[in-house]
Structure formats: C-alpha cells, structure tokens
Design an enzyme around this catalytic site. Structure first.
Site, PDB file in Angstrom:
ATOM      1  N   GLY A  70      -0.981  -2.138   7.412  1.00 30.27           N
ATOM      2  CA  GLY A  70      -2.126  -1.322   7.836  1.00 30.27           C
ATOM      3  C   GLY A  70      -1.929  -0.763   9.227  1.00 30.27           C
ATOM      4  O   GLY A  70      -1.006  -1.150   9.949  1.00 30.27           O
ATOM      5  N   HIS A  79       3.985  28.744 -20.690  1.00 26.37           N
ATOM      6  CA  HIS A  79       4.690  27.768 -21.521  1.00 26.37           C
ATOM      7  C   HIS A  79       6.178  27.952 -21.296  1.00 26.37           C
ATOM      8  O   HIS A  79       6.641  29.100 -21.297  1.00 26.37           O
ATOM      9  CB  HIS A  79       4.347  27.972 -22.996  1.00 26.37           C
ATOM     10  CG  HIS A  79       5.128  27.054 -23.881  1.00 26.37           C
ATOM     11  ND1 HIS A  79       4.796  25.726 -24.044  1.00 26.37           N
ATOM     12  CD2 HIS A  79       6.253  27.262 -24.610  1.00 26.37           C
ATOM     13  CE1 HIS A  79       5.668  25.160 -24.852  1.00 26.37           C
ATOM     14  NE2 HIS A  79       6.569  26.066 -25.209  1.00 26.37           N
ATOM     15  N   ASP A 102      -6.212  10.964  12.927  1.00 28.61           N
ATOM     16  CA  ASP A 102      -6.392   9.536  12.619  1.00 28.61           C
ATOM     17  C   ASP A 102      -7.409   8.859  13.540  1.00 28.61           C
ATOM     18  O   ASP A 102      -8.197   8.023  13.100  1.00 28.61           O
ATOM     19  CB  ASP A 102      -5.054   8.792  12.755  1.00 28.61           C
ATOM     20  CG  ASP A 102      -4.137   9.030  11.562  1.00 28.61           C
ATOM     21  OD1 ASP A 102      -4.514   9.815  10.669  1.00 28.61           O
ATOM     22  OD2 ASP A 102      -3.048   8.430  11.532  1.00 28.61           O
ATOM     23  N   GLY A 137       0.863  -1.186   0.000  1.00 25.44           N
ATOM     24  CA  GLY A 137       0.000   0.000   0.000  1.00 25.44           C
ATOM     25  C   GLY A 137       0.897   1.232   0.000  1.00 25.44           C
ATOM     26  O   GLY A 137       2.117   1.134  -0.206  1.00 25.44           O
TER      27      GLY A 137
HETATM   28  C1  LIG Z   1       4.829   5.792   6.869  1.00 26.98           C
HETATM   29  C2  LIG Z   1       3.722   6.788   6.820  1.00 26.98           C
HETATM   30  C3  LIG Z   1       3.716   7.745   5.822  1.00 26.98           C
HETATM   31  C4  LIG Z   1       2.701   8.695   5.785  1.00 26.98           C
HETATM   32  N1  LIG Z   1       2.741   9.637   4.794  1.00 26.98           N
HETATM   33  C5  LIG Z   1       1.805  10.593   4.784  1.00 26.98           C
HETATM   34  C6  LIG Z   1       1.850  11.622   3.798  1.00 26.98           C
HETATM   35  O1  LIG Z   1       2.718  11.656   2.923  1.00 26.98           O
HETATM   36  N2  LIG Z   1       0.901  12.594   3.853  1.00 26.98           N
HETATM   37  C7  LIG Z   1      -0.092  12.582   4.789  1.00 26.98           C
HETATM   38  O2  LIG Z   1      -0.925  13.489   4.785  1.00 26.98           O
HETATM   39  N3  LIG Z   1      -0.171  11.618   5.720  1.00 26.98           N
HETATM   40  C8  LIG Z   1       0.758  10.634   5.746  1.00 26.98           C
HETATM   41  N4  LIG Z   1       0.694   9.657   6.709  1.00 26.98           N
HETATM   42  C9  LIG Z   1      -0.416   9.701   7.679  1.00 26.98           C
HETATM   43  C10 LIG Z   1      -0.146  10.762   8.728  1.00 26.98           C
HETATM   44  O3  LIG Z   1       1.087  10.498   9.351  1.00 26.98           O
HETATM   45  C11 LIG Z   1      -1.271  10.740   9.758  1.00 26.98           C
HETATM   46  O4  LIG Z   1      -2.524  10.812   9.115  1.00 26.98           O
HETATM   47  C12 LIG Z   1      -1.129  11.924  10.710  1.00 26.98           C
HETATM   48  O5  LIG Z   1       0.107  11.856  11.373  1.00 26.98           O
HETATM   49  C13 LIG Z   1      -2.281  11.910  11.706  1.00 26.98           C
HETATM   50  O6  LIG Z   1      -2.035  12.863  12.721  1.00 26.98           O
HETATM   51  P1  LIG Z   1      -2.561  12.597  14.189  1.00 26.98           P
HETATM   52  O7  LIG Z   1      -2.168  13.804  14.974  1.00 26.98           O
HETATM   53  O8  LIG Z   1      -3.980  12.183  14.161  1.00 26.98           O
HETATM   54  O9  LIG Z   1      -1.776  11.298  14.698  1.00 26.98           O
HETATM   55  P2  LIG Z   1      -0.219  11.088  14.940  1.00 26.98           P
HETATM   56  O10 LIG Z   1       0.612  11.925  14.035  1.00 26.98           O
HETATM   57  O11 LIG Z   1      -0.025   9.607  14.939  1.00 26.98           O
HETATM   58  O12 LIG Z   1      -0.005  11.676  16.398  1.00 26.98           O
HETATM   59  C14 LIG Z   1      -0.500  11.014  17.525  1.00 26.98           C
HETATM   60  C15 LIG Z   1       0.478  11.238  18.653  1.00 26.98           C
HETATM   61  O13 LIG Z   1      -0.087  10.750  19.865  1.00 26.98           O
HETATM   62  C16 LIG Z   1       0.912  10.039  20.556  1.00 26.98           C
HETATM   63  N5  LIG Z   1       0.261   9.089  21.468  1.00 26.98           N
HETATM   64  C17 LIG Z   1      -0.364   7.930  21.135  1.00 26.98           C
HETATM   65  N6  LIG Z   1      -0.810   7.307  22.263  1.00 26.98           N
HETATM   66  C18 LIG Z   1      -0.470   8.112  23.293  1.00 26.98           C
HETATM   67  C19 LIG Z   1      -0.624   8.030  24.696  1.00 26.98           C
HETATM   68  N7  LIG Z   1      -1.219   7.007  25.293  1.00 26.98           N
HETATM   69  N8  LIG Z   1      -0.138   9.029  25.449  1.00 26.98           N
HETATM   70  C20 LIG Z   1       0.481  10.088  24.887  1.00 26.98           C
HETATM   71  N9  LIG Z   1       0.687  10.223  23.574  1.00 26.98           N
HETATM   72  C21 LIG Z   1       0.201   9.235  22.792  1.00 26.98           C
HETATM   73  C22 LIG Z   1       1.737   9.383  19.465  1.00 26.98           C
HETATM   74  O14 LIG Z   1       3.003   9.015  19.942  1.00 26.98           O
HETATM   75  C23 LIG Z   1       1.791  10.481  18.424  1.00 26.98           C
HETATM   76  O15 LIG Z   1       2.856  11.360  18.632  1.00 26.98           O
HETATM   77  C24 LIG Z   1       1.679   8.689   6.772  1.00 26.98           C
HETATM   78  C25 LIG Z   1       1.679   7.723   7.765  1.00 26.98           C
HETATM   79  C26 LIG Z   1       2.680   6.789   7.801  1.00 26.98           C
HETATM   80  C27 LIG Z   1       2.663   5.758   8.908  1.00 26.98           C
END
Ligand SMILES: Cc1cc2nc3c(=O)[nH]c(=O)nc-3n(C[C@H](O)[C@H](O)[C@H](O)COP(=O)(O)OP(=O)(O)OC[C@H]3O[C@@H](n4cnc5c(N)ncnc54)[C@H](O)[C@@H]3O)c2cc1C
Length: 285
Positions: A94, A269, A135, A7
C-alpha cells in the site's frame, strides 16, 4: 524475488520482473489477488497466476529475516508455518501520503486524518490560492485522474473555474492477463442493494478471440434494471484497457443510453471489440 502484497501494484511489478526472467513468489493476505476488482475477474486472475507463478494466498507474514545474502519471510498459511527464501524482497502493501514529512500544517492547509490534503470539488484547499491534486488529494489515485485534476486547476487559475467532473472513471491493470474496468463491481452492486443484471461474453466466442486462441478473457456488464444505466463494466483479457474505452466514451456520451449506443453501433468484424458489443447484447433487461 518475494513480493508481499497481491494488489495491483504487486501484480504489475511482479509481472514486470517475471517477464524479465525473475522467479517470483507472491504472498497475498487475501484469498484473491487484486481483491478490489470484480470478484469474477479477481478469481480468474488468481487461478491463472497460480498456474504461472508461485502465488500463496491467505498468507499472513509473521516476520522477515536474513539468511546469508538472502531474505527470509516467515509466513502462516491456514495455521501452518512456512519460510520463503529469496534474493530480493518487494513490499507492495500500500501507499500512504507524505504530508507529515512535508509539514503541510505550517501552511495552514487542512489535512485529513489519513494524511490527504483536503480539497473541495474545485481542488481548492481551505487556504485561498493553494490547490492540491493527484494522489495527495486522495480522490482517486491514478495518473489519468491526476491529469484531469491538473487540467481543471490550470483552467481555474486562468479564470475558468469548474467543479471536476470525474464521471466515468476507468482503471486498468497492466499485467498478463490485462484487466480494465469502470464503475462499480458486482460485489459493490450487491452491497449497495442495486437492482441489476449482468451481461457477459467470452473473447473465444468472437472471430478474433477464436483466432487468438484466447480461452480465458471475458467482458462483463453490470446494468441497472430500471434506468438501464451501465453501473460497471469489467474486462479481463488481451487489450482490456483499449476495449474498455468505447464503454467509457458511450457512458460519457449518455448516462442511460450508453448500453443502447454500444449495441447499435456497427462494430468491424472480426475486430476484438465485437466482444464488448456482444456482452452489451447479453444484458437481458
Ligand atoms: C507501481 C505502480 C504502478 C502504477 N500503475 C499505474 C497505472 O498503470 N495507471 C495509473 O493511472 N496509475 C498508476 N499508478 C498510480 C500513479 O503512479 C499515481 O496515481 C500518479 O503518479 C499520481 O500522480 P501525482 O502527481 O499525484 O504523484 P506522483 O507521480 O507520485 O508525483 C509526486 C512527485 O512529487 C515528488 N515529491 C514528493 N515529496 C516531495 C518533496 N518534499 N519535495 C519535492 N518533491 C517531492 C515525488 O518525488 C514525485 O516526483 C501506479 C503507481 C505505482 C506505485
């Protein structure tokens, strides 16, 4: 390195390691890499990656073991068993929410069966004053959608509550070739029984594409025959993520006039973006 999962995450990380000099083997269960993108894009991408890397499609992983310091992955491909040996294993099959570890239920916040926190269009959970975004809310799983949701939540907390407007939500895959898209794929248009036409243009038929000797890249529009709305746009090739943005801006500016805006805006262009304009003109309505 052996990567299980073809993926976008397997592809992005695989591309990174391969560029750093690692020999990669990608094991993909599907017949195409990045199968959720438009099939034409996924087909070209898979063909190009098979020329560059060891990509095994239609591969079912039976078990994983160890041989000395190495990892062995036992697979079946069209009924034939094979063993792949590598120093490192990367699992990219995933992602799943960690609401179970967080014990979210103790707050009274409702969690879906899949483990995502349930939110409404304002990113509010069922418990007053508790929001969820990114997420864990499971709407889109992109960094830019999380940023958008954060903006709405900040405004809501400051008293300016508005339903999140996601339209149109783009994505990009930072591999070589690069991929970017917005809206639905052609296979989704068929599934949803849309009446649509496709407009396509190759990078190599533009001045800059020819100068770059870009032989594979193309832009593809999927347009609703009746309303002229751009249902989807998918790009494979250099700077796909940047080229997509004029499409996204045009879609945001006007839902049914976006195609007309792209066609009638003068494009420099020989800028690479001429490929987007010409694909827009190639939509026969
Ligand atoms: C390999 C990879 C490549 C990707 N490439 C892209 C891309 O090119 N473009 C794009 O838009 N998206 C990309 N994504 C998806 C993107 O990283 C996520 O959609 C985005 O980071 C979501 O942000 P978030 O703040 O919801 O979660 P996250 O960035 O996961 O942040 C959540 C945070 O909460 C912390 N946390 C979790 N549980 C606890 C707890 N119990 N206590 C304290 N802290 C906790 C975690 O450590 C993390 O720092 C990629 C993902 C991966 C895995």
């Amino acid at each position: 390195m052996v990567i299980i999962g073809g993926g976008y995450i397997g592809a992005e990380l695989g591309y990174f390691y391969a560029t750093m000099g690692t020999k990669i083997t990608v094991l993909q269960r599907n017949e195409l890499l990045i199968p959720n993108t438009d099939q034409e894009i996924a087909t070209t991408f898979t063909k190009l990656w098979k020329q560059k890397y060891n990509v095994i499609t239609n591969a079912a992983v039976n078990n994983i073991g160890k041989k000395g310091k190495n990892i062995t992955v036992n697979i079946s491909v069209s009924g034939k068993k094979k063993i792949i040996e590598a120093e490192k294993l990367l699992l990219a099959t995933g992602r799943k929410p960690n609401t179970d570890l967080l014990q979210v239920e103790k707050t009274g916040v409702r969690v879906s069966k899949a483990g995502f926190i349930e939110v409404n269009r304002f990113m509010e959970t069922n418990v007053s004053g508790i929001y969820a975004l990114g997420d864990i809310a499971g709407v889109y799983q992109f960094k830019h959608s999380a940023n958008l949701e954060a903006e709405y939540v900040t405004n809501a907390v400051l008293g300016k509550k508005k339903a999140v407007d996601y339209y149109p939500m783009p994505y990009a895959i930072f591999t070589s070739p690069q991929i970017a898209g917005v809206g639905i794929t052609e296979q989704e248009a068929i599934e949803q029984k849309k009446k649509y036409v496709v407009g396509r243009y190759e990078y190599q038929n533009t001045g800059m594409g020819a100068a770059m000797e870009e032989k594979q890249g193309f832009v593809k529009f999927i347009v609703d025959t009746k309303t002229q709305e751009i249902l989807g746009c998918h790009i494979l090739g250099p700077h796909a993520s940047i080229l997509l943005h004029e499409v996204v801006v045009a879609m945001k500016a006007h839902r049914t006039k976006a195609l007309e805006i792209l066609r009638t805006t003068v494009h420099v262009h020989p800028a690479l973006s001429e490929v987007v304009q010409r694909a827009a003109w190639n939509v026969s309505l």
